[in-house]
Motif scaffolding. Structure first.
Motif: not given
Lengths: 305, 275
Positions: A105, A107, A110
């Motif tokens: 989880r 991204g 990111e």
């Protein structure tokens, strides 16, 4: 004695005229100094790490693995990325990292944001590999006077490009694995993981305390910068800025030394005698062993290519 | 009467700067002592000496009959001393250096080599007792000042000390946390714990201490006696800079009296009634 007994006359004067509201925004806008910006960047980075420690790291594939196993596995894969000589293995490692990020989880945006600066830096460092000085070939981009022609030749560019691409990919793989570790592991879990990997506890404790007290010292530095700003009109000249920076650095050094003394005393007061005793931690479970097995497999594959 | 501490002409200097000058007193088991003094009078230094963190440059200090000096405070005595004496620092940040609150509470018992099972049970029970279980997995640097203070006190209580040394315990606390602390200290008093607190919060001292010593600005002892007697001696407290003289108006009448920064104006009541 009353606190304001004997106040000088200028101190008692009340200002009658209001501030010139119409003049707002008409002055020169002064750019923020290098020190201000650096302090802001470092503090905001540390605050982001702390925010993550509040539980925003989330739950996912990597987070479910025991921190020491997670750390060991990511290190093994990063080592594989650093030593492999084959682009397919490197490509697979990058692909696996992206999938791990999605499964954890985190991204992809990111992850890319954290990896991109290193990739760009690596690319810039490798640009000389494109330039041909002694290799023969057809001139594609003339540079400099013709008598001392330096040129980007198609043969050299063709020869250098894969090296550049491979090097940058290697950097991307290693940095994205490191970023993935920092995005899925709180500093506390990371330090506990290091302890379980038999890194000497005193060394781990020192690392943790450096991280922990760095934040306090950064806050002091930030407050000092704000206090300076609240009493400054316009932009200080270079000499004053230098003096201010030196005085603040001295203040922070003094605070750091005092804090170090007090922390040492606080530890001694609670029974610390030089050997840092901590919990041994929970045993590893099936998925931890699976993850370690997978990472070792990737590492051994990289040795063969 | 069992003596826990006996200090005889204890002096201490930081280089050329004197922090304590020939301070002598004793603390009995189960007693509650307030060390009063203005900023820089040597209260914190005195507590550090009583915790065996620094040693007097002159004079002697004994804990339960054993001399506390650099060569003596080792081995079995050191372990016993650390187990029995807890020190709550004025600034909780220096005391909280572990990754989580749970680790923080476990630090002391682990250093004293209690088994991991016992330490975990002890920490859980202590978190419940102090009502801070929700903070268990939080890193200490993310806590508020009040929460940090609670954790700092809990981290010291986890070794179950017989003697609790506290430096400015109410420093920087909001009223609600101050009340929490008052109640906790009152509970500890009923458990026969010896309490020594350095403070300039006279209301805390009045509520919790049986006895007080006052350090004046020459770093010597200005008074030693029952808390009520010490707090009644206004001249001495004024001289030691712990309270100050304050003038203000009630209607057309200028009224002067002494009070500490946080004391209530009880003495106004008879004055106002007269009007």
């Amino acid at each position: 004695m009353p606190p304001l007994n004997g106040a000088p006359s200028w101190f008692k004067e009340a200002r009658e005229t209001p501030c010139p509201v119409h003049a707002a925004g008409r002055g020169r806008h002064h750019a923020r100094g290098y020190v201000d910006r650096s302090l802001d960047n470092i503090t905001s980075f540390t605050k982001r790490l702390i925010a993550m420690d509040n539980g925003t790291g989330g739950r996912g594939a990597l987070q479910s693995i025991e921190p020491s196993a997670r750390l060991f596995g990511l290190l093994a894969i990063a080592l594989a990325a650093a030593i492999t000589a084959h682009s397919i293995v490197l490509g697979l490692i990058i692909l696996a990292t992206a999938m791990l990020a999605l499964g954890s989880r985190v991204g992809l945006v990111e992850l890319v944001k954290r990896t991109a600066p290193s990739a760009v830096f690596a690319f810039i460092m490798m640009t000389p590999a494109f330039l041909g000085f002694i290799f023969p070939g057809e001139e594609t981009l003339p540079m400099g006077p013709s008598a001392y022609k330096t040129a980007l030749t198609s043969s050299q560019a063709a020869y250098g490009a894969p090296s550049v691409f491979f090097f940058v990919s290697r950097v991307v793989a290693v940095v994205s694995l490191a970023a993935l570790l920092s995005l899925t592991t709180t500093p506390g879990a990371l330090f506990n993981g290091l302890k379980r990997l038999k890194v000497p506890p005193l060394f781990v404790a020192t690392l943790f305390m450096t991280f922990r007290y760095l934040f306090i010292l950064l806050t002091i530095a930030e407050d000092a910068a704000l206090a300076g700003k609240s009493r400054t009109i316009g932009r200080a000249d270079t000499a004053s800025s230098r003096r201010w920076f030196a005085s603040r650095a001295a203040l922070i050094l003094k605070k750091a030394m005092n804090t170090a003394d007090e922390v040492g005393m606080a530890m001694a007061s609670r029974g610390f005698t030089g050997t840092f005793k901590t919990f041994t931690g929970p045993p590893l479970v099936g998925r931890d062993y699976l993850w370690i097995g997978f990472s070792l497999f990737v590492f051994f594959i990289s040795l063969g290519f | 009467m069992d003596l826990v501490y006996r200090l005889d002409k204890v002096s201490y200097s930081y280089g050329a700067s004197k922090a304590l000058d020939e301070v002598s007193f004793s603390v009995s088991r189960g007693g509650s002592l307030a060390i009063l003094g203005s900023n820089g009078s040597g209260k914190s230094t005195l507590l550090k000496i009583m915790n065996g963190l620094i040693f007097p440059s002159a004079g002697t200090i004994e804990f339960a009959g054993a001399t506390l000096d650099e060569s003596g405070l080792t081995g079995g005595l050191l372990r016993c001393f650390r187990e029995r004496v807890g020190f709550v620092f004025s600034e909780p940040d220096v005391q909280l250096f572990c990754p989580t609150v749970f680790d923080e509470l476990a630090f002391g018992p682990l250093q004293l080599e209690l088994s991991e099972k016992e330490v975990k049970e002890r920490v859980h029970e202590l978190l419940d007792m102090l009502g801070i279980s929700a903070l268990s997995e939080r890193p200490p640097y993310t806590l508020s000042t009040g929460e940090k203070k609670k954790v700092a006190i809990a981290s010291v209580l986890s070794t179950n000390p017989d003697v609790l040394l506290m430096d400015e315990p109410t420093n920087g606390l909001d009223p609600r946390t101050q009340v929490w602390l008052f109640e906790l200290l009152r509970e500890l008093k009923t458990l026969e714990k010896t309490c020594v607190m350095a403070t300039h919060d006279l209301s805390l001292a009045e509520d919790l201490a049986d006895r007080a010593i006052v350090l004046d600005e020459t770093h010597g002892k200005a008074a030693d006696g029952a808390i009520s007697d010490v707090l009644r001696d206004r001249d001495m407290l004024l001289k030691a800079n712990i309270i100050h003289e304050h003038s203000h108006r009630h209607g057309h009448v200028v009224h002067s009296h002494t009070h500490s920064p946080f004391a209530s104006h009880d003495e106004h009541l008879p004055f106002l009634k007269e009007r």
